[in-house]
Design a protein around this motif. Structure first.
Motif, PDB file in Angstrom:
ATOM      1  N   ARG A   1     -43.490 -21.128  24.020  1.00  0.00           N
ATOM      2  CA  ARG A   1     -42.859 -22.216  25.023  1.00  0.00           C
ATOM      3  C   ARG A   1     -42.341 -22.551  24.127  1.00  0.00           C
ATOM      4  O   ARG A   1     -42.629 -22.954  22.575  1.00  0.00           O
ATOM      5  CB  ARG A   1     -43.346 -23.160  25.255  1.00  0.00           C
TER       6      ARG A   1
ATOM      7  N   ARG B   1     -39.012 -18.620  32.298  1.00  0.00           N
ATOM      8  CA  ARG B   1     -38.729 -20.300  33.448  1.00  0.00           C
ATOM      9  C   ARG B   1     -38.286 -21.373  32.823  1.00  0.00           C
ATOM     10  O   ARG B   1     -38.213 -21.371  31.097  1.00  0.00           O
ATOM     11  CB  ARG B   1     -40.225 -20.263  34.058  1.00  0.00           C
TER      12      ARG B   1
ATOM     13  N   VAL C   1     -37.109 -25.040  32.652  1.00  0.00           N
ATOM     14  CA  VAL C   1     -37.441 -26.648  33.453  1.00  0.00           C
ATOM     15  C   VAL C   1     -36.470 -27.250  32.674  1.00  0.00           C
ATOM     16  O   VAL C   1     -36.431 -27.447  31.711  1.00  0.00           O
ATOM     17  CB  VAL C   1     -38.875 -27.133  32.981  1.00  0.00           C
ATOM     18  N   LYS C   2     -35.872 -28.521  33.599  1.00  0.00           N
ATOM     19  CA  LYS C   2     -34.909 -29.426  32.605  1.00  0.00           C
ATOM     20  C   LYS C   2     -35.713 -30.378  32.438  1.00  0.00           C
ATOM     21  O   LYS C   2     -37.040 -31.261  33.529  1.00  0.00           O
ATOM     22  CB  LYS C   2     -33.767 -29.605  33.765  1.00  0.00           C
ATOM     23  N   LEU C   3     -35.356 -31.449  31.566  1.00  0.00           N
ATOM     24  CA  LEU C   3     -36.227 -32.391  30.704  1.00  0.00           C
ATOM     25  C   LEU C   3     -35.405 -33.703  31.220  1.00  0.00           C
ATOM     26  O   LEU C   3     -36.056 -34.695  30.866  1.00  0.00           O
ATOM     27  CB  LEU C   3     -36.429 -32.015  29.642  1.00  0.00           C
TER      28      LEU C   3
ATOM     29  N   GLU D   1     -29.269 -32.370  27.558  1.00  0.00           N
ATOM     30  CA  GLU D   1     -29.520 -31.921  28.106  1.00  0.00           C
ATOM     31  C   GLU D   1     -30.494 -31.596  28.142  1.00  0.00           C
ATOM     32  O   GLU D   1     -30.587 -30.042  27.549  1.00  0.00           O
ATOM     33  CB  GLU D   1     -29.315 -31.460  29.988  1.00  0.00           C
TER      34      GLU D   1
ATOM     35  N   VAL E   1     -37.482 -26.792  28.884  1.00  0.00           N
ATOM     36  CA  VAL E   1     -38.219 -26.029  28.320  1.00  0.00           C
ATOM     37  C   VAL E   1     -38.011 -24.514  28.993  1.00  0.00           C
ATOM     38  O   VAL E   1     -37.571 -24.379  29.871  1.00  0.00           O
ATOM     39  CB  VAL E   1     -39.594 -26.844  29.094  1.00  0.00           C
TER      40      VAL E   1
ATOM     41  N   GLU F   1     -39.971 -21.267  28.733  1.00  0.00           N
ATOM     42  CA  GLU F   1     -41.705 -20.895  28.592  1.00  0.00           C
ATOM     43  C   GLU F   1     -41.411 -19.668  29.390  1.00  0.00           C
ATOM     44  O   GLU F   1     -40.746 -19.320  30.374  1.00  0.00           O
ATOM     45  CB  GLU F   1     -42.800 -22.065  29.162  1.00  0.00           C
TER      46      GLU F   1
ATOM     47  N   VAL G   1     -43.310 -17.542  32.038  1.00  0.00           N
ATOM     48  CA  VAL G   1     -43.808 -17.871  33.655  1.00  0.00           C
ATOM     49  C   VAL G   1     -45.634 -17.407  33.722  1.00  0.00           C
ATOM     50  O   VAL G   1     -45.652 -18.757  34.901  1.00  0.00           O
ATOM     51  CB  VAL G   1     -43.439 -16.568  35.089  1.00  0.00           C
TER      52      VAL G   1
ATOM     53  N   ARG H   1     -52.731 -25.204  23.904  1.00  0.00           N
ATOM     54  CA  ARG H   1     -53.033 -26.712  23.630  1.00  0.00           C
ATOM     55  C   ARG H   1     -54.098 -26.285  22.306  1.00  0.00           C
ATOM     56  O   ARG H   1     -54.060 -26.846  21.309  1.00  0.00           O
ATOM     57  CB  ARG H   1     -52.485 -28.004  24.595  1.00  0.00           C
TER      58      ARG H   1
ATOM     59  N   LYS I   1     -45.139 -29.414  22.437  1.00  0.00           N
ATOM     60  CA  LYS I   1     -44.922 -31.142  21.614  1.00  0.00           C
ATOM     61  C   LYS I   1     -46.079 -30.951  20.608  1.00  0.00           C
ATOM     62  O   LYS I   1     -45.927 -32.402  19.509  1.00  0.00           O
ATOM     63  CB  LYS I   1     -45.594 -32.012  22.671  1.00  0.00           C
TER      64      LYS I   1
ATOM     65  N   LYS J   1     -44.902 -32.215  16.743  1.00  0.00           N
ATOM     66  CA  LYS J   1     -45.082 -33.390  15.758  1.00  0.00           C
ATOM     67  C   LYS J   1     -45.064 -33.138  14.507  1.00  0.00           C
ATOM     68  O   LYS J   1     -45.058 -33.665  14.110  1.00  0.00           O
ATOM     69  CB  LYS J   1     -46.251 -34.093  16.501  1.00  0.00           C
TER      70      LYS J   1
ATOM     71  N   ARG K   1     -41.880 -35.152  12.949  1.00  0.00           N
ATOM     72  CA  ARG K   1     -42.100 -36.897  12.271  1.00  0.00           C
ATOM     73  C   ARG K   1     -41.185 -37.307  11.479  1.00  0.00           C
ATOM     74  O   ARG K   1     -40.739 -37.337  11.519  1.00  0.00           O
ATOM     75  CB  ARG K   1     -43.641 -36.994  12.596  1.00  0.00           C
TER      76      ARG K   1
ATOM     77  N   HIS L   1     -34.734 -32.521  39.778  1.00  0.00           N
ATOM     78  CA  HIS L   1     -34.864 -31.342  39.859  1.00  0.00           C
ATOM     79  C   HIS L   1     -35.064 -31.122  38.356  1.00  0.00           C
ATOM     80  O   HIS L   1     -34.794 -30.237  37.295  1.00  0.00           O
ATOM     81  CB  HIS L   1     -32.976 -30.448  39.609  1.00  0.00           C
ATOM     82  N   ARG L   2     -35.621 -32.457  37.442  1.00  0.00           N
ATOM     83  CA  ARG L   2     -36.010 -32.659  36.642  1.00  0.00           C
ATOM     84  C   ARG L   2     -37.220 -32.659  35.713  1.00  0.00           C
ATOM     85  O   ARG L   2     -37.539 -33.755  37.455  1.00  0.00           O
ATOM     86  CB  ARG L   2     -34.757 -33.601  35.612  1.00  0.00           C
ATOM     87  N   VAL L   3     -38.040 -32.953  34.865  1.00  0.00           N
ATOM     88  CA  VAL L   3     -39.316 -33.678  34.437  1.00  0.00           C
ATOM     89  C   VAL L   3     -39.323 -34.568  35.458  1.00  0.00           C
ATOM     90  O   VAL L   3     -38.836 -35.575  34.259  1.00  0.00           O
ATOM     91  CB  VAL L   3     -40.170 -32.529  33.465  1.00  0.00           C
TER      92      VAL L   3
ATOM     93  N   TYR M   1     -43.910 -31.189  37.331  1.00  0.00           N
ATOM     94  CA  TYR M   1     -42.200 -30.553  37.982  1.00  0.00           C
ATOM     95  C   TYR M   1     -42.703 -29.678  38.782  1.00  0.00           C
ATOM     96  O   TYR M   1     -43.960 -28.566  38.754  1.00  0.00           O
ATOM     97  CB  TYR M   1     -41.770 -30.401  36.770  1.00  0.00           C
TER      98      TYR M   1
END
Lengths: 192, 61
Positions: A33, A96, A98-100, A109, A112, A114, A116, A124, A166, A170, A174, B40-42, B49
């Motif tokens: 991911r 997949r 996914v827009k953040l 823009e 993610v 990742e 499916v 994690r 995430k 980090k 950072r 359409h966004r998280v 989502y």
């Protein structure tokens, strides 16, 4: 005119772009991911899915075709032995996007990318464990986790936007982020 | 160098600006936490989502 020419240039020369894709593919296979910009994710997905399809073939030839994109034999092994079998029943569409929303600094823009079947809870735990083990385990046994972390770190150095989970990102992100911001701040103040 | 002969009138200036209006960004409501979010966004508030897609841990920034 560039009519009907597929693909984005992403503001890079051909070699730079291919190197970026290779780094991102390695990170994607290692972390399963990645967080990147939406255009990069969109460019990357078809390449990555082709690699999974190669992985299902499982032949030496397929392995070499994947080797064109992934510069790490351990990751190729992971792709063939771990990732591809997981998707044996799936006729394509392994990843997949996914827009953040937009990134703070430049408004790009983010998205993610990742698998499916990615399970955040499971990953994690693995990432946290791997991190703790990674620092002292440079030459130590336990081949699976340190290798993964090594590849992730390698990729993190090469390309800061990429960033896997995430949590894993980090520690590396950072120190990099403030250093990046500093040079731009005085410029703005001095310029105005 | 060529220079404008006459000052533009307010009407002329304002007419030029008729196309300068900004549009309001589209929003939808997060089905999980009912906060407004970009469609359409998280959801930046709860990190979900389409039900389970927990992409980021919700933390107070």
């Amino acid at each position: 005119m560039r009519h009907n020419v597929a693909g984005r240039k992403l503001g890079r020369t051909t070699s730079h772009r291919l190197a970026l894709f290779r780094n991102q593919l390695a990170s994607l296979m290692a972390a399963e991911r990645i967080v990147t910009t939406l255009p990069k994710a969109k460019e990357l997905r078809p390449i990555a899915e082709r690699l999974i399809t190669h992985g299902k073939a499982g032949t030496v030839h397929a392995r070499r075709m994947v080797g064109r994109w992934i510069p790490d034999r351990d990751l190729i092994k992971k792709l063939f032995d771990e990732i591809a079998p997981r998707h044996a029943e799936r006729p394509g569409g392994y990843l997949r996007i996914v827009k953040l929303g937009n990134r703070l600094g430049d408004g790009a823009e983010m998205a993610v990318l990742e698998f499916v079947d990615y399970d955040p809870a499971k990953k994690r735990g693995v990432a946290a464990k791997g991190e703790a083990a990674a620092k002292p385990a440079e030459g130590a046994p336990a081949p699976e986790k340190p290798k993964k972390e090594k590849a992730e770190r390698k990729a993190a150095e090469a390309k800061p936007e990429r960033a896997e989970t995430k949590k894993a990102a980090k520690p590396t992100a950072r120190p990099a982020a403030p250093a990046k911001k500093k040079p731009s701040m005085p410029k703005k103040i001095g310029g105005s | 160098m060529p220079n404008p002969k006459r000052r533009h009138s307010k009407a002329r200036r304002d007419k030029r600006r008729t196309h300068d209006a900004l549009s309001v960004p589209a929003t939808s409501v997060c089905p999980a936490c009912h906060e407004p979010k970009a469609p359409h966004r998280v959801c930046p508030h709860c990190g979900t989502y389409r039900g389970r897609e927990v992409v980021e841990v919700a933390k107070t920034k």
